[in-house]
Scaffold this motif. Structure first.
Motif, PDB file in Angstrom:
ATOM      1  N   ALA A  81      -4.464  17.033 -10.898  1.00 46.42           N
ATOM      2  CA  ALA A  81      -3.589  15.871 -10.732  1.00 46.42           C
ATOM      3  C   ALA A  81      -3.626  15.399  -9.289  1.00 46.42           C
ATOM      4  O   ALA A  81      -3.834  16.186  -8.371  1.00 46.42           O
ATOM      5  CB  ALA A  81      -2.150  16.216 -11.113  1.00 46.42           C
ATOM      6  N   GLU A  82      -3.415  14.109  -9.112  1.00 47.24           N
ATOM      7  CA  GLU A  82      -3.017  13.585  -7.810  1.00 47.24           C
ATOM      8  C   GLU A  82      -1.521  13.854  -7.692  1.00 47.24           C
ATOM      9  O   GLU A  82      -0.761  13.552  -8.616  1.00 47.24           O
ATOM     10  CB  GLU A  82      -3.297  12.093  -7.721  1.00 47.24           C
ATOM     11  N   SER A  83      -1.076  14.413  -6.540  1.00 51.39           N
ATOM     12  CA  SER A  83       0.267  14.979  -6.564  1.00 51.39           C
ATOM     13  C   SER A  83       1.170  14.636  -5.384  1.00 51.39           C
ATOM     14  O   SER A  83       2.274  15.174  -5.311  1.00 51.39           O
ATOM     15  CB  SER A  83       0.173  16.508  -6.662  1.00 51.39           C
ATOM     16  N   HIS A  84       0.743  13.753  -4.481  1.00 49.95           N
ATOM     17  CA  HIS A  84       1.562  13.534  -3.293  1.00 49.95           C
ATOM     18  C   HIS A  84       2.229  12.165  -3.348  1.00 49.95           C
ATOM     19  O   HIS A  84       1.554  11.139  -3.452  1.00 49.95           O
ATOM     20  CB  HIS A  84       0.689  13.642  -2.041  1.00 49.95           C
ATOM     21  N   VAL A  85       3.567  12.153  -3.294  1.00 48.99           N
ATOM     22  CA  VAL A  85       4.321  10.912  -3.428  1.00 48.99           C
ATOM     23  C   VAL A  85       3.888   9.893  -2.381  1.00 48.99           C
ATOM     24  O   VAL A  85       3.669   8.709  -2.690  1.00 48.99           O
ATOM     25  CB  VAL A  85       5.832  11.179  -3.334  1.00 48.99           C
ATOM     26  N   ASP A  86       3.776  10.306  -1.120  1.00 46.14           N
ATOM     27  CA  ASP A  86       3.410   9.361  -0.068  1.00 46.14           C
ATOM     28  C   ASP A  86       2.057   8.712  -0.348  1.00 46.14           C
ATOM     29  O   ASP A  86       1.878   7.504  -0.153  1.00 46.14           O
ATOM     30  CB  ASP A  86       3.380  10.056   1.292  1.00 46.14           C
ATOM     31  N   ARG A  87       1.091   9.496  -0.788  1.00 41.66           N
ATOM     32  CA  ARG A  87      -0.212   8.917  -1.118  1.00 41.66           C
ATOM     33  C   ARG A  87      -0.095   7.938  -2.284  1.00 41.66           C
ATOM     34  O   ARG A  87      -0.810   6.934  -2.344  1.00 41.66           O
ATOM     35  CB  ARG A  87      -1.224  10.022  -1.441  1.00 41.66           C
ATOM     36  N   SER A  88       0.791   8.234  -3.240  1.00 41.03           N
ATOM     37  CA  SER A  88       0.943   7.331  -4.386  1.00 41.03           C
ATOM     38  C   SER A  88       1.556   6.003  -3.968  1.00 41.03           C
ATOM     39  O   SER A  88       1.319   4.975  -4.612  1.00 41.03           O
ATOM     40  CB  SER A  88       1.789   7.987  -5.475  1.00 41.03           C
ATOM     41  N   TYR A 152      13.880  11.059 -18.882  1.00 41.89           N
ATOM     42  CA  TYR A 152      12.938  10.759 -17.808  1.00 41.89           C
ATOM     43  C   TYR A 152      13.378   9.488 -17.068  1.00 41.89           C
ATOM     44  O   TYR A 152      13.773   8.503 -17.689  1.00 41.89           O
ATOM     45  CB  TYR A 152      11.535  10.553 -18.373  1.00 41.89           C
ATOM     46  N   ALA A 153      13.261   9.523 -15.740  1.00 42.62           N
ATOM     47  CA  ALA A 153      13.589   8.357 -14.911  1.00 42.62           C
ATOM     48  C   ALA A 153      12.787   8.415 -13.622  1.00 42.62           C
ATOM     49  O   ALA A 153      13.339   8.495 -12.528  1.00 42.62           O
ATOM     50  CB  ALA A 153      15.090   8.317 -14.614  1.00 42.62           C
ATOM     51  N   PRO A 154      11.450   8.375 -13.706  1.00 42.48           N
ATOM     52  CA  PRO A 154      10.615   8.537 -12.509  1.00 42.48           C
ATOM     53  C   PRO A 154      10.782   7.373 -11.546  1.00 42.48           C
ATOM     54  O   PRO A 154      10.945   6.228 -11.961  1.00 42.48           O
ATOM     55  CB  PRO A 154       9.195   8.592 -13.066  1.00 42.48           C
ATOM     56  N   ASN A 155      10.715   7.686 -10.250  1.00 43.27           N
ATOM     57  CA  ASN A 155      11.005   6.686  -9.224  1.00 43.27           C
ATOM     58  C   ASN A 155       9.868   6.412  -8.256  1.00 43.27           C
ATOM     59  O   ASN A 155      10.049   5.656  -7.295  1.00 43.27           O
ATOM     60  CB  ASN A 155      12.245   7.113  -8.428  1.00 43.27           C
ATOM     61  N   SER A 156       8.707   7.006  -8.451  1.00 43.59           N
ATOM     62  CA  SER A 156       7.554   6.750  -7.589  1.00 43.59           C
ATOM     63  C   SER A 156       6.326   6.583  -8.477  1.00 43.59           C
ATOM     64  O   SER A 156       6.323   7.030  -9.630  1.00 43.59           O
ATOM     65  CB  SER A 156       7.327   7.916  -6.613  1.00 43.59           C
ATOM     66  N   PRO A 157       5.277   5.959  -7.972  1.00 40.71           N
ATOM     67  CA  PRO A 157       4.052   5.880  -8.773  1.00 40.71           C
ATOM     68  C   PRO A 157       3.546   7.269  -9.181  1.00 40.71           C
ATOM     69  O   PRO A 157       3.030   7.436 -10.297  1.00 40.71           O
ATOM     70  CB  PRO A 157       3.068   5.170  -7.839  1.00 40.71           C
ATOM     71  N   TYR A 158       3.681   8.257  -8.285  1.00 42.80           N
ATOM     72  CA  TYR A 158       3.274   9.618  -8.651  1.00 42.80           C
ATOM     73  C   TYR A 158       4.064  10.129  -9.842  1.00 42.80           C
ATOM     74  O   TYR A 158       3.502  10.547 -10.860  1.00 42.80           O
ATOM     75  CB  TYR A 158       3.446  10.569  -7.465  1.00 42.80           C
ATOM     76  N   SER A 159       5.405  10.120  -9.740  1.00 40.89           N
ATOM     77  CA  SER A 159       6.207  10.700 -10.814  1.00 40.89           C
ATOM     78  C   SER A 159       6.082   9.887 -12.101  1.00 40.89           C
ATOM     79  O   SER A 159       6.115  10.456 -13.207  1.00 40.89           O
ATOM     80  CB  SER A 159       7.670  10.821 -10.383  1.00 40.89           C
TER      81      SER A 159
END
Length: 356
Positions: A81-88, A152-159
């Motif tokens: 997986a790509e896993s870093h919020v900042d990178r997303s 579920y309520a993801p708040n970043s492109p990563y999540s």
């Protein structure tokens, strides 16, 4: 034989080393070797016939299916997986490609492989998907921790991309009967953690005399899980988890980010003291990242009740082991801090009031 995706990354490589340290069952390690995949993590397995590394992309369904037909694994463990919020935030495209489209391709290959197994093989087969607590969104300071039924309520492109992959895995169980298992874990830390995440970044910056950047007020709360405990939980879910079920894996260690940094500085002051000052003097508050979730907390009661797993490490014991590992392996840190990584760090912290 088991088939592991992303087995050269942080959690994946720890799992591979842990698995082969406790079992003679061989594995195929399938990894694309992006910036966070590092074969040096697996140097201890050089020449070990139980470990077969194959470089490849989970989005290449034909390649994956050919390997599954060749090796006929009894399980697929999906860490890739790509896993870093900042990178997303800076570049969401890769997260959609890998976490959503890649998981879809892998599921299709797994379904075809599963359909070709005999009756006993089909019954024993498992697809274990490793996910994150970030799919649940953010919690208020007094809210109950996330459980497996939390919406579920993801708040970043990563999540959001991980949430989508979780839904795909669930759908393949309910639509096709594929025997899937999903784990949603809290923040991992430990050896081989790429130094873009909080704990390894702080250790590396502290030793280099650089600022220790803290987003916002530093009071964002996370549940911290030592990576070897996570590996033990995954082994247990693979062995005894019920197909179609989700298991939340947490460390029972809620801490604010700034308190984690203070704990790291205290350990470094003791193990690697510098003349005349504490590492705390390098602590620097910087502008918060967009959409930063305030609190994550995991209720890991289900996996404890049903499967008997509980973390062996406290935060104090795990963080001490982690700092000592980084002190003992500074050549590994220097190796992964390539020019490309340095350029990305500069980009991420530009405009936040610190030169990281």
């Amino acid at each position: 034989m088991i088939f592991v995706t992303g087995g050269a990354g942080f959690i994946g490589s720890n799992f591979v080393l842990d698995w082969l340290g406790q079992s003679d069952e061989p594995l195929v390690n399938f990894d694309k070797l992006t910036y966070a995949g590092n074969l040096h993590n697996l140097a201890a397995l050089a020449g070990d016939p139980r470990h077969q590394f194959v470089r490849g992309d989970i989005g290449d369904g034909a390649h994956v299916l050919a390997l599954l037909r060749q090796h006929r694994p009894r399980a697929i463990l999906h860490f890739a997986a790509e896993s870093h919020v900042d990178r997303s935030i800076h570049g969401p495209d890769a997260f959609i490609t890998t976490n959503i489209n890649g998981t879809f391709s892998l599921l299709e290959a797994a379904r075809a492989h599963w359909a070709e197994l005999d009756g006993a093989g089909r019954a024993a087969f498992r697809f274990l998907h490793v996910s994150t607590d970030e799919v649940y969104g953010t919690l208020g300071p007094d809210a109950a921790p996330f459980c497996e039924s939390t919406a579920y309520a993801p708040n970043s492109p990563y999540s959001a991309s991980k949430a989508a992959s979780d839904h795909l895995v669930r759908s393949y169980h309910h639509t096709y009967g594929l025997p899937t298992l999903t784990t949603n874990c809290s923040n991992n830390y430990g050896p081989f953690h790429f130094p873009e995440k909080l704990i390894p970044l702080v250790i590396a910056n502290a030793l280099a005399g650089k600022p220790l950047p803290i987003y916002g007020d530093g009071r964002q709360v996370r549940d911290w899980l030592y990576v070897s405990d996570h590996c033990a939980a995954i082994r247990r879910v693979l062995a005894a988890g019920r197909p179609g079920e989700v298991y939340n894996v947490g460390g029972w260690n809620e801490m604010a980010n700034v308190d984690v940094v203070r704990a790291l500085c205290a350990i470094l002051d003791r193990l690697a003291p510098k003349a005349g000052a504490s590492y705390l003097a390098q602590l620097t508050y910087v502008a918060d990242r967009p959409g930063h979730d305030r609190r994550y907390a995991i209720d890991a009661g289900k996996i404890e009740r049903e499967l008997g797993w509980r973390p062996a490490e406290t935060f104090d014991s795990g963080i001490l082991k982690t700092v000592q590992w980084y002190l003992d392996n500074q050549a590994w840190v220097a190796d992964v801090q390539s020019g490309a990584y340095s350029n990305w760090v500069e980009q991420n912290y530009a405009g936040r009031g610190v030169a990281a």
